[in-house]
Write an enzyme that holds these catalytic residues in place. Structure first.
Site: not given
Ligand code: IPM
Ligand code: MG
Length: 370
Positions: A144, A195, A228, A252, A256
């Site tokens: 990042y 990884k 993975d 990240d 999700d």
């Molecule tokens: C998260 C989001 C952010 C990230 C974006 C909005 C920059 O996806 O907080 O998970 O990638 O960290």
């Molecule tokens: Mg995210």
């Protein structure tokens, strides 16, 4: 009675709608005669809203307020309206700048499957019911922020894009400690995901996590897992996990994925914490994992639970108000048990309500349960 300063940054899309529900909860806590703290709140702009007002996704004045606040509550940033602004000043850059400037290196993303919601997950009930895991994501390093980060013209009609994945020992050490400390308060188990089979940063990650473990946390069970494989195992058998620690990008993605155990991205809160200062206080920002959801913004449909649960995390981690956090989280669970649902978690036989109704129902349960 303690007084705390909260900076509210609702941001874009559904951010303002879900933040409004948290504001009601804060007002209610402030009005409690037996309350243990009073919260002063101030709202400010971030993301696209700040671009519209100031031409940049977070102004210096707002950043100053964030640095001075006891905690920041963040809604969401971004939307199609700002798709064409320069990369450096895109809405998300406001959030990334906050994480970096406040040095919020530890991002805690708990995925808890409320029994009432087990059927809302795309996974089978028996897989997700009872899931209670915590992703500890490194938040201020890795790909990042690594330099160089650029697209260069090669002069032959081709371009080259570079992102840099980089970690130093101290960065891995401090996030590993957060994960091990948390595990001790939970089920005492950490999976460290990287990884190492293709990345040097993965080799170092494993080496440093192992060293921290051996030196100070031998009582915690540590397993190394390829990222993975971790993604696959999260779907195959999510209940095997307690704490997962990983770098910024893997965190990240895995978070999700973990969100879907809970039924909806609209359910997942998060806390981003810095190192404790001399007085033991940590800078902190609390935000839902979902984004700005421009497709449903302004329609009163958004699920406010992730935002409200993020505030509960603030009560727990920034203000040592675990009892109040329990009241908020208990109210969320009871409202779900009663069958109230925003559209993202709707199921046959449940009652679909909007953002404000969901917020009001949670508040009502808080009143009943406190
Ligand atoms: C998260 C989001 C952010 C990230 C974006 C909005 C920059 O996806 O907080 O998970 O990638 O960290
Ligand atoms: Mg995210």
């Amino acid at each position: 009675m303690a007084t705390y300063d909260l900076l509210l940054l609702p941001g874009d899309g559904i951010g303002p709608e879900v933040m409004a529900e948290v504001s009601r909860i804060i007002d209610w806590l402030n009005a409690q005669a037996q309350g243990r703290a009073t919260f002063n709140t101030e709202s400010d702009l971030v993301g696209g809203a700040a671009i519209d007002a100031h031409g940049i996704p977070i102004s210096d004045a707002t950043m100053e307020k964030a640095l001075g606040a006891d905690a920041v509550l963040f809604g969401a940033a971004g939307g199609p309206k700002w798709d064409d602004v320069a990369y450096e000043i895109r809405p998300e850059a406001g959030l990334l700048a906050l994480r970096k400037e406040l040095d919020l290196f530890a991002n805690l993303r708990p995925a808890i499957c409320y029994p009432a919601l087990a059927d809302s997950s795309p996974l089978k009930r028996e897989l997700v019911e009872g899931v209670d895991l915590m992703i500890v994501r490194e938040l201020t390093g890795g790909v990042y922020f690594g330099e160089p980060k650029e697209i260069v013209e090669l002069g032959n009609g081709q371009k080259r894009a570079v992102d840099t994945q980089v970690y130093e020992t101290w960065e891995i050490e401090r996030i590993a400690r957060v994960a091990f400390d948390l595990a001790r308060k939970r089920r005492n188990q950490v999976h460290s995901a990287e990884k190492r089979n293709v990345m040097k940063s993965g080799v170092l990650w494993r080496e440093v996590v192992s060293a921290v473990h051996a030196a100070d946390y031998a009582d915690v069970t540590l397993e190394h897992i390829l990222a993975d494989n971790c993604a696959m195992q999260l779907i195959r058998a999510p209940k095997q996990f307690d704490v997962i620690v990983c770098d910024n990008l893997f965190g990240d993605m895995l978070s999700d994925e973990a969100a879907m155990m809970t039924g909806s991205l609209g359910m997942l809160p998060s806390a981003s914490l810095g190192s404790p200062d001399e007085s033991g206080r940590r800078k902190a920002l609390y935000e839902p994992v979902h984004g700005s959801a421009p497709d449903i913004a302004g329609q009163g449909k958004a699920n406010p639970i992730a935002m409200i649960a993020s505030f509960a995390m603030a009560l727990r981690y920034s203000f040592d108000m675990a009892a109040e956090a329990d009241v908020v989280e208990g109210a969320i669970a009871r409202v779900l048990e009663k069958g109230l649902r925003t559209p993202d978690i709707a199921a046959p036989g449940t009652e679909v309500v909007g953002t404000a109704e969901m917020g009001a129902a949670i508040l009502e349960e808080m009143e009943a349960g406190s």
